[in-house]
Scaffold this motif. Structure first.
Motif, PDB file in Angstrom:
ATOM      1  N   UNK D 142      12.592  -4.956 -10.904  1.00  0.00           N
ATOM      2  CA  UNK D 142      12.891  -3.527 -10.831  1.00  0.00           C
ATOM      3  C   UNK D 142      11.862  -2.851  -9.943  1.00  0.00           C
ATOM      4  N   UNK D 143      12.348  -2.056  -8.991  1.00  0.00           N
ATOM      5  CA  UNK D 143      11.430  -1.389  -8.064  1.00  0.00           C
ATOM      6  C   UNK D 143      10.841  -0.183  -8.769  1.00  0.00           C
ATOM      7  N   UNK D 144       9.507  -0.079  -8.761  1.00  0.00           N
ATOM      8  CA  UNK D 144       8.859   0.993  -9.523  1.00  0.00           C
ATOM      9  C   UNK D 144       8.226   2.064  -8.635  1.00  0.00           C
ATOM     10  N   UNK D 145       7.918   1.719  -7.383  1.00  0.00           N
ATOM     11  CA  UNK D 145       7.430   2.768  -6.473  1.00  0.00           C
ATOM     12  C   UNK D 145       7.625   2.333  -5.028  1.00  0.00           C
ATOM     13  N   UNK D 146       7.561   3.324  -4.153  1.00  0.00           N
ATOM     14  CA  UNK D 146       7.724   3.130  -2.710  1.00  0.00           C
ATOM     15  C   UNK D 146       6.731   4.077  -2.070  1.00  0.00           C
ATOM     16  N   UNK D 147       5.849   3.550  -1.220  1.00  0.00           N
ATOM     17  CA  UNK D 147       4.781   4.381  -0.641  1.00  0.00           C
ATOM     18  C   UNK D 147       4.653   4.041   0.833  1.00  0.00           C
ATOM     19  N   UNK D 148       4.879   5.021   1.695  1.00  0.00           N
ATOM     20  CA  UNK D 148       4.905   4.750   3.127  1.00  0.00           C
ATOM     21  C   UNK D 148       3.915   5.628   3.881  1.00  0.00           C
ATOM     22  N   UNK D 172      15.374   6.051   5.831  1.00  0.00           N
ATOM     23  CA  UNK D 172      16.550   5.187   6.026  1.00  0.00           C
ATOM     24  C   UNK D 172      16.283   3.802   5.431  1.00  0.00           C
ATOM     25  N   UNK D 173      15.049   3.314   5.546  1.00  0.00           N
ATOM     26  CA  UNK D 173      14.711   2.010   4.960  1.00  0.00           C
ATOM     27  C   UNK D 173      14.754   2.093   3.434  1.00  0.00           C
ATOM     28  N   UNK D 174      14.152   3.161   2.894  1.00  0.00           N
ATOM     29  CA  UNK D 174      14.166   3.372   1.438  1.00  0.00           C
ATOM     30  C   UNK D 174      15.596   3.349   0.909  1.00  0.00           C
ATOM     31  N   UNK D 227       2.504   1.372   7.407  1.00  0.00           N
ATOM     32  CA  UNK D 227       2.416   0.519   6.230  1.00  0.00           C
ATOM     33  C   UNK D 227       3.275   1.045   5.092  1.00  0.00           C
ATOM     34  N   UNK D 228       3.959   0.126   4.440  1.00  0.00           N
ATOM     35  CA  UNK D 228       4.866   0.468   3.361  1.00  0.00           C
ATOM     36  C   UNK D 228       4.544  -0.449   2.194  1.00  0.00           C
ATOM     37  N   UNK D 229       4.356   0.139   1.014  1.00  0.00           N
ATOM     38  CA  UNK D 229       4.169  -0.646  -0.209  1.00  0.00           C
ATOM     39  C   UNK D 229       5.411  -0.483  -1.064  1.00  0.00           C
ATOM     40  N   UNK D 230       5.937  -1.576  -1.561  1.00  0.00           N
ATOM     41  CA  UNK D 230       7.088  -1.523  -2.447  1.00  0.00           C
ATOM     42  C   UNK D 230       6.718  -2.302  -3.696  1.00  0.00           C
ATOM     43  N   UNK D 231       6.576  -1.566  -4.813  1.00  0.00           N
ATOM     44  CA  UNK D 231       6.154  -2.213  -6.053  1.00  0.00           C
ATOM     45  C   UNK D 231       7.340  -2.562  -6.922  1.00  0.00           C
ATOM     46  N   UNK D 232       7.332  -3.760  -7.428  1.00  0.00           N
ATOM     47  CA  UNK D 232       8.355  -4.157  -8.385  1.00  0.00           C
ATOM     48  C   UNK D 232       7.696  -4.677  -9.644  1.00  0.00           C
ATOM     49  N   UNK D 233       8.456  -4.829 -10.709  1.00  0.00           N
ATOM     50  CA  UNK D 233       7.787  -5.330 -11.912  1.00  0.00           C
ATOM     51  C   UNK D 233       7.647  -6.849 -11.887  1.00  0.00           C
ATOM     52  N   UNK D 234       8.246  -7.506 -10.890  1.00  0.00           N
ATOM     53  CA  UNK D 234       7.985  -8.942 -10.732  1.00  0.00           C
ATOM     54  C   UNK D 234       6.992  -9.217  -9.613  1.00  0.00           C
TER      55      UNK D 234
END
Lengths: 335, 335, 335, 335
Positions: D142-148, D172-174, D227-234
């Motif tokens: 599950x995606x928990x955050x998106x930071x660009x 657009x990527x998000x 830079x883009x961070x995409x956090x997931x719970x896995x």
């Protein structure tokens, strides 16, 4: 000043683009063996003629300067005949297949009073120019070492080893920056193919003074590195050519050392100061090189990358070849 | 198992801290010539006795194992007498000042059946352990080259050159990872002080097969680099010890090459695939080393960093010394 | 000058080590609730007494200065009673649990004429000191923006959100470097736990002029970033706290802009010049902080990290808390 | 399938090059207001006709598909008339100047059954495609955050702020990677010019669930960051577009958290594992985009970057504009 270019491949295309736009020069004829290149020429320069025959350049009395970007084994013949016909010559590196040929060309250029120039493009980059300026102004002090690493996953060349392919660039830079004359070389390397051509090689150049240069070249590294360290007794330079803008870093770092009376203990005193990253000229190096060739012809100036500097690079490469094939023995550089 | 430590300086302090907390071991006595170190000992270990006299360890019948962290020139005498008194011995690198002394120690350890171990701590890091595992599992394939750079602004040692100081680490890692035996070495270097001790040096180790190792060491670089490339015909490893967590990168990169029938053209086929950065064990290497010493004593296992591996490093360093003082001539490694 | 320290945990240990070695100060008593810490104290300072009772410091007439490194909810009581007993006080950040308490302490310090100092250690680092010097000397020009990113895999705090934990540092630096007073804040964030405490949060601080500050804080980033951009109309600073030595980079970069007569077109004229990386003072920040406290007491100087600066940080954090709990509404800063 | 391209500027040139070489498509006509562009066209495509008149494309019954790469304010008129004439349309981003116009185009495309596609080229890069694959396969959880962060020294646009210029790409990527629908936005920013157009801006997008996205955009940073961070719970992804080959890093990093019975203490359990850097498809994104347009027309497939996705980006940008002009108030996204 009319220019003819022989050889319209990958690098020849860059040369055509630059000479087509060079003020004070007129690109008259471009030669390539492959007739289909003629069509492509029109997209870069509508006024230049195309031919498949080098003699259409070499024998053209209206052409003043010949640029040669063909395979290495043809350099000597094309350059010799061009000089002999009174043309100025710019030839791709290496200027010839061996020193004997190169010496004949250098002598012929002297006899005819024409410019013979070798295209060591790196010398015209903003980074190398800036390092030259810093060293000449005395900011670095006495140069004490030179250490270059140029490694990546590279195309295996079928005829020359990795030193001829990669160290060429670094040796031309070394010779440009440092005035001392090398005394001897030692080279070791390994070939992972069965043609005996080294894909990894290491070269040490010895000097009569407290200075040494070392080169690490590889076509077989998973990471790409283009890094040069130049140590001086005042400051040190790190040149990282992969940095997009911060290529040259000048470290106000050094050490003084004293020996006590017994000459047994060395007291080294480190100094670590500010770091300075100069803004570099970002003009295309090849544009500067073409202009240097033009100015040498029109004004009689000495080009930065001239025949003597090309010859000196060849001497080091030939000596390194002899060393690497003889288990790394020391081979003297003949002057 | 009672342990005595001789030498309580910078590294000795780390040894005391680790042996004081090592399950299954009892730190009985710590020796240092400087009496004032006794007070400091109580802050690390309240139960250990302090003495200024090595014999209080060497002659103590209750002590089973002696750890030696004194200057190099004392290693032989202390280790010899300890082994002779029936103690197991862990000695700091290098195990002795020269190979003759080292051979005597190795023989004595064999005769007495005691453990003689040399502290090449790097072998116990998570990074080196992981590389060993990857290579042993066949993931890297046949190893084709080893290239190490260990440079920084470093303390000039008064008695040994930069190879003895820095390459020692990399040679011990090389020997640990690679099974092949070296045939010869070539070394070049330069000294910027008037004691003739090289502060920059380059070492090539030759092998009988298609494998070569190279080392670039410097105390005079404005930038700090700790990088090792290990090429295999399946994958390649980059070990960057300055990365805080991503020290070991495994590149699924390589090349196949074919030669055409004339043996003239080499067709190299590159492959660039995924990269994998394994999580590393982050336990302190010295803790692992102390445990390996204990296990060797209690269980009779062979320690990773044993006397034979210490001897092999010495042989390469001695040969490199001979080469560097003879203008880089090839010097064979005696086995 | 006799010093007592209350709280001998992780940070308290650093404080003990520094005050034990501070010239001009005598560490008389250290207090911690856990009796077993007494033994550990002797390894750091043999002359200090140990107690489990804060009153042994607060009521000791020989003690001039009290350092408080206990949990936040105890700060007010300990600091109040210390000031009331005529002691100087150095308290860990945040100085109190809320602004009301903080204001009472500030007033009490003024009334008693004693020093009340808050430990914003960052202000004493070589990097922040250098940036202050550069800004005060006018090298950066008018400051136009401040942008800070402080993210990593961090410990989830049980009682305060990620802004209180991480942005505290950056806000104290911002207030130290910039003279303008903030007008309002807006904060957004998200909690991935069910206690509603944000582990990722963003804060904007608005000013009345053409200046804005923004903070990106996270306990949930796989990469660690400690980066601050400070834009000026003359130069720009990048402060990367993870760089071992090249932490502060000064870019001779900027832009001028003109508007044409219709005020429709903006002509921005970029300038990219040299970069300068100043050498930084590498003394431990905490040592500088302890000396600043001592000097304030002995010489009556104003400490860099004083009670007013501690209060200003609290005001911004409280306002950001109000904003983040109200869907990011603008919350004014009371002065 | 005959294609016409309207607009032959910087980006139009890339489009011409790609459509000229697209199998299954024939580039019939290229339009640009500047007659001198006709000559340049012949160097890229010898078979295409040149015109200065858009109607030569829009009214040509043989043309099936129209590609529009003109200034934003002309998009609506050209796209409307093309769709109305039964053409498929590919339009540069943003598809129109506002949502009302965009909605008319979307409806017209539905009515005529023609493809309306918006050129969000980033969606066709190997990096974004790989992230999509990883997320869809459930590797990230599950995606928990998106930071660009997308900052550099950038050209100040005269008509739109930095969010419209830079965040467009990231939004657009998000939207491509995340299925959830945004609920509201908050944006803050600052203008350093007197036209009120923000050159630095921050955007938060709120969702109904435990997910949040944040964007940091600047034309005024001395360093370039993508830079883009995409956090997931896995797992977590770091996408660094400035890395030449190692753009996407997948961290086997995460945390589990439990709350104790009082719901007071959060126990967060971190996990830091291997890192994986997948090899990416290196085909030019624009080539993939052109092929997607062709396939949608010929096979009736849904293009990745379609009119609905273009509309969703517009809605977020319009809402952010409203927020930034109202001091960062929360603005709802209409669906």
């Amino acid at each position: 000043m009319n220019v003819g270019i022989i050889g319209f491949g990958y690098w020849g295309t860059n040369l055509v683009r630059n000479f087509a736009n060079l003020p004070g020069a007129n690109l008259k004829t471009v030669v390539d063996k492959r007739p289909e290149r003629g069509k492509f020429l029109t997209t870069l320069c509508r006024t230049a003629a195309f031919s498949t025959e080098p003699d259409d350049v070499i024998n053209d009395p209206e052409i003043d300067a010949v640029v040669i970007a063909t395979p290495v084994f043809t350099h000597f013949d094309l350059a010799y005949r061009s000089l002999n016909n009174g043309k100025h010559v710019l030839v791709e590196k290496p200027m010839a297949s061996n020193i004997s040929e190169a010496l004949i060309l250098v002598e012929l250029a002297q006899k005819t009073g024409k410019i013979l120039m070798v295209d060591h493009t790196y010398l015209y980059t903003g980074a190398v120019q800036k390092m030259k300026t810093l060293i000449e102004a005395g900011h670095i002090g006495n140069i004490t070492y030179f250490d270059s690493t140029r490694i990546n996953l590279g195309l295996f060349q079928p005829d020359v080893n990795v030193l001829w392919d990669l160290a060429t660039h670094d040796i031309s830079i070394l010779n440009f920056l440092i005035q001392e004359s090398p005394v001897s070389v030692q080279a070791t390397g390994i070939s992972h193919t069965n043609n005996g051509i080294e894909n990894i090689a290491y070269l040490t150049i010895n000097y009569g003074t407290g200075f040494m240069a070392h080169f690490n070249c590889s076509w077989s590294s998973p990471v790409k590195i283009r890094m040069m360290l130049i140590g001086g007794d005042k400051k040190m330079i790190v040149f990282n050519d992969l940095e997009p803008t911060e290529k040259v870093k000048v470290y106000d770092t050094g050490y003084n050392h004293k020996t006590d009376e017994d000459k047994k203990n060395i007291l080294v005193d480190y100094r670590a100061g500010d770091i300075y990253i100069p803004k570099l000229d970002t003009r295309e190096a090849l544009t500067n090189m073409a202009a240097d060739f033009r100015d040498a012809i029109l004004n009689g100036t000495q080009p930065v990358s001239n025949d003597i500097s090309g010859l000196k690079v060849l001497k080091i490469l030939e000596a390194s070849q002899q060393s690497i094939k003889n288990k790394g023995i020391e081979v003297e550089i003949r002057h």
